[in-house]
Enzyme design. Sequence first.
Site, PDB file in Angstrom:
ATOM      1  N   CYS A 110      20.403  26.046  33.618  1.00 59.61           N
ATOM      2  CA  CYS A 110      19.571  25.450  32.560  1.00 59.61           C
ATOM      3  C   CYS A 110      19.497  23.917  32.660  1.00 59.61           C
ATOM      4  O   CYS A 110      18.864  23.405  33.550  1.00 59.61           O
ATOM      5  CB  CYS A 110      20.055  25.934  31.197  1.00 59.61           C
ATOM      6  SG  CYS A 110      18.746  25.952  29.983  1.00 59.61           S
ATOM      7  N   HIS A 156      21.990  32.178  31.197  1.00 64.10           N
ATOM      8  CA  HIS A 156      23.293  31.904  30.579  1.00 64.10           C
ATOM      9  C   HIS A 156      24.001  33.239  30.356  1.00 64.10           C
ATOM     10  O   HIS A 156      23.470  34.298  30.699  1.00 64.10           O
ATOM     11  CB  HIS A 156      23.083  31.286  29.175  1.00 64.10           C
ATOM     12  CG  HIS A 156      22.601  29.886  29.163  1.00 64.10           C
ATOM     13  ND1 HIS A 156      23.341  28.809  29.606  1.00 64.10           N
ATOM     14  CD2 HIS A 156      21.418  29.384  28.740  1.00 64.10           C
ATOM     15  CE1 HIS A 156      22.640  27.699  29.423  1.00 64.10           C
ATOM     16  NE2 HIS A 156      21.472  28.023  28.915  1.00 64.10           N
TER      17      HIS A 156
HETATM   18  N1  GLN Z   1      17.979  20.836  26.776  1.00 67.17           N
HETATM   19  C1  GLN Z   1      17.358  21.699  27.770  1.00 67.17           C
HETATM   20  C2  GLN Z   1      16.224  22.553  27.171  1.00 67.17           C
HETATM   21  O1  GLN Z   1      16.114  22.668  25.989  1.00 67.17           O
HETATM   22  C3  GLN Z   1      18.419  22.622  28.374  1.00 67.17           C
HETATM   23  C4  GLN Z   1      18.989  23.644  27.377  1.00 67.17           C
HETATM   24  C5  GLN Z   1      20.156  24.432  27.965  1.00 67.17           C
HETATM   25  O2  GLN Z   1      20.913  23.955  28.808  1.00 67.17           O
HETATM   26  N2  GLN Z   1      20.344  25.695  27.434  1.00 67.17           N
HETATM   27  O3  GLN Z   1      15.454  23.123  27.939  1.00 67.17           O
END
Ligand code: GLN
Length: 280
Positions: free
Chosen positions: A82, A193
């Site tokens: 991510c 995730h």
């Molecule tokens: N801040 C980034 C987004 O909103 C990554 C989010 C994350 O790592 N789950 O896409």
Amino acid sequence: MSQYGDRGNLLTLIQRCRWRGIKTEVQELNLGDPVDGDRADIFLIGGGADSHQRLISDDLVHVKGPGIREAVRQGAAGIAVCAGYQLLGHYYHAADGTHLPGLGIFDAHTVHHAAEVGAKLDSITQAGRVRAVGDLVVGWRGGTLVGFENHGGRTYLNPGAQPLGRVIVGAGNNATDGWEGCVQGNLIGTYLHGPLLPKNPHLVDHLIATAIRRRYNEAAIPSLGDEMEWRAHARAAERAAARRRRRPYALAAGVDRSRRALRRLLISRSRQAATTGQPR
Ligand code: GLN
């Protein structure tokens, strides 16, 4: 970064090495710590909010960047999840318009959907409208990878970039082109995730075997039972498929529409049960 439980990937990797008698040495990298590109066999970077990405991006590019590039060049394996995935592309354009340069290891770039549609994130509801959140199932090497996704960023691969796999359930990179993740050498970028690795034993073993092959030229690693891991994998895939049947995966306003439709359905069913006395 590990704001979305991605530290579980490290614990899984260590344990699956331990079960095979493979010693591991973990180097936790904080701000200011450089990366020794010759020593890293496998590296992991997890997810984080835009605010976390703003905190680390300069250090990632200027302090850790040279070592990460060298490690990838030498064939080190890795998983960037991510926010980590986004910052290993060319850039991440955050929700508030901040432009965060990335390492450019993945031939891709990311723009937060709020910045794409000009949405102000002044409420949880509004923030939810522009996020891809839910189960994510991806086709990978003839099988599947399972997990969940929670991101506002939309990642676009340049023509030469190799995606990780096809989205089966969920949004993936950008909810439009049907691709999820990106692969560069032995480095994998993904929105999965979960943490990702406990329910995807084949991916963990792919990372370990890649690292062993590169360092010791060994062909294979002994397999483990994995009966529980595969049961968890199958359950996650079934749950994702069921959710998709109940609520076709939709983004932004679509999610609201399906929530309102679901609420109307539940109200009408409860009224029906009240009149006929028959629960449905
Ligand atoms: N801040 C980034 C987004 O909103 C990554 C989010 C994350 O790592 N789950 O896409």
